[in-house]
Scaffold this active site. Sequence first.
Site, short mmCIF file in Angstrom:
data_model
loop_
_atom_site.label_atom_id
_atom_site.label_comp_id
_atom_site.label_asym_id
_atom_site.label_seq_id
_atom_site.Cartn_x
_atom_site.Cartn_y
_atom_site.Cartn_z
N GLY A 1 -15.61 4.19 -6.77
CA GLY A 1 -16.98 3.92 -6.38
C GLY A 1 -17.51 2.58 -6.86
N GLU A 17 0.47 4.26 6.61
CA GLU A 17 1.17 5.50 6.90
C GLU A 17 0.22 6.69 6.74
OE1 GLU A 17 4.71 8.21 4.83
OE2 GLU A 17 4.61 6.06 4.45
N ILE A 34 -7.09 4.50 -6.54
CA ILE A 34 -7.92 3.98 -7.61
C ILE A 34 -8.22 5.16 -8.53
CG2 ILE A 34 -10.11 2.88 -8.22
CD1 ILE A 34 -8.18 1.07 -6.67
#
Length: 426
Positions: free
Chosen positions: A256, A283, A250
């Site tokens: 947040g 992963e 993000i």
Amino acid sequence: MLLSLICGVRDAAVPLRLSRGLTATEKKLAEYKCNTNEAIQLKLVRFPEDLEDENTTFNPEYSHQVFGDDEVAFGYKGLKILLYYIAGNLSTLFRIEYSSRVNEKFDCVEADDVESKIREIIPPGFCTNTDDFVSLLEKEVNFKPFGMLLHTYSIHNEEAGEDITYQIYKADMTCPGFREYHERLQTFLMWFIETASFIDVDDERWNYFLVFEKYNKDGATLFATVGYMTVYNYYVYPDKTRPRVSQMLILPPFQGEGHGAQLLETVHRYYMSSPTVLDITAEDPSENYVKLRDFVLVKLCQDLVCFSPVKLMQGFSQEMVTEAQQKLKINKQHTRRVYEILRLRATNMGDAEQSRSYRLDVKRRLIGPYKKKQRELAKMRRCLRPEEMTNQLNQIDLNLQREQLEESFQQLVSDYRRVLERLAQA
């Protein structure tokens, strides 16, 4: 003599020290060292005025994969590496600025080729002057998200005083223009994931999930890139697949706000509907990803019958494993963590008996590695001489093991409580 020593060491970013301290030349050279995490300036541009607005600028967390472990560029004062992206399609402006640069008066010392290093990770076709970039910005109204819409959600923005709409899409390389867009998008990985690498986009087993914000500009609806996830579909014999999350990011201006949880839950729900999917893994997950996954999986599992308070207090069961795997594509290891979190919520930790029962239940799982060590010691007793066995036993401090076990338990409970607090606010 000093200059010849400097010439013999390419990385002049680490000035040589003599017993009497730094020389005037060394001090001069040290002034031309720049921290690349500070020098690199990133923007997601929506309006022309964003170009001059320092509030829209953000910096990398990492730059070692481009500039080396020291994250330093040598040869410049006041270095600025400008990487500005149009918020939606990520068309790029790349420019380097500095107040001064080393020259021939420093014999044999050259400035780092910053431009070449950046060109290695950003795709061709970027702008180098502001006018061209602004011209592309005017065409941003034509940009639309790639692929299939999976989910729409809103988040209230306190500053704007309104709800902002976001959408999550699933895309692949057959979408017109997506390959070029992804080449620009993946450059952010180098600055925000410590061990990032670019994937082989020609492998058709990759899935791409993208988050966009919808916003208005001059009466038109535009889209801004928020973040994305890549998932690789591994084959599981004889007829299943195991999707594995490879990359998730993000972008900093949106962190947040809850987008990571929305994205991960949407991806889970997408794969839950497929009968060929066995379970979903990740992963080499980071600590932050594990915490995010805990929250999402607990949110998904809390309404399953097998996780009712009564059944939670009876202990971890095969019913939980089966139902979580079949309905939500969650594997046994992750289901166990979900159980421990939900059982903590169902447990009155102020009650001595309930608290003791919970503590012992979790510690029985945590003690696994210690029991393995004890089994290894039992084997050693059969084949080691007494003095060798004594050396092995001396390395094992039982009191220390108990302390470590208690520390692990307390840390887990602390992490679990944060998940439950977030869940209560959701």
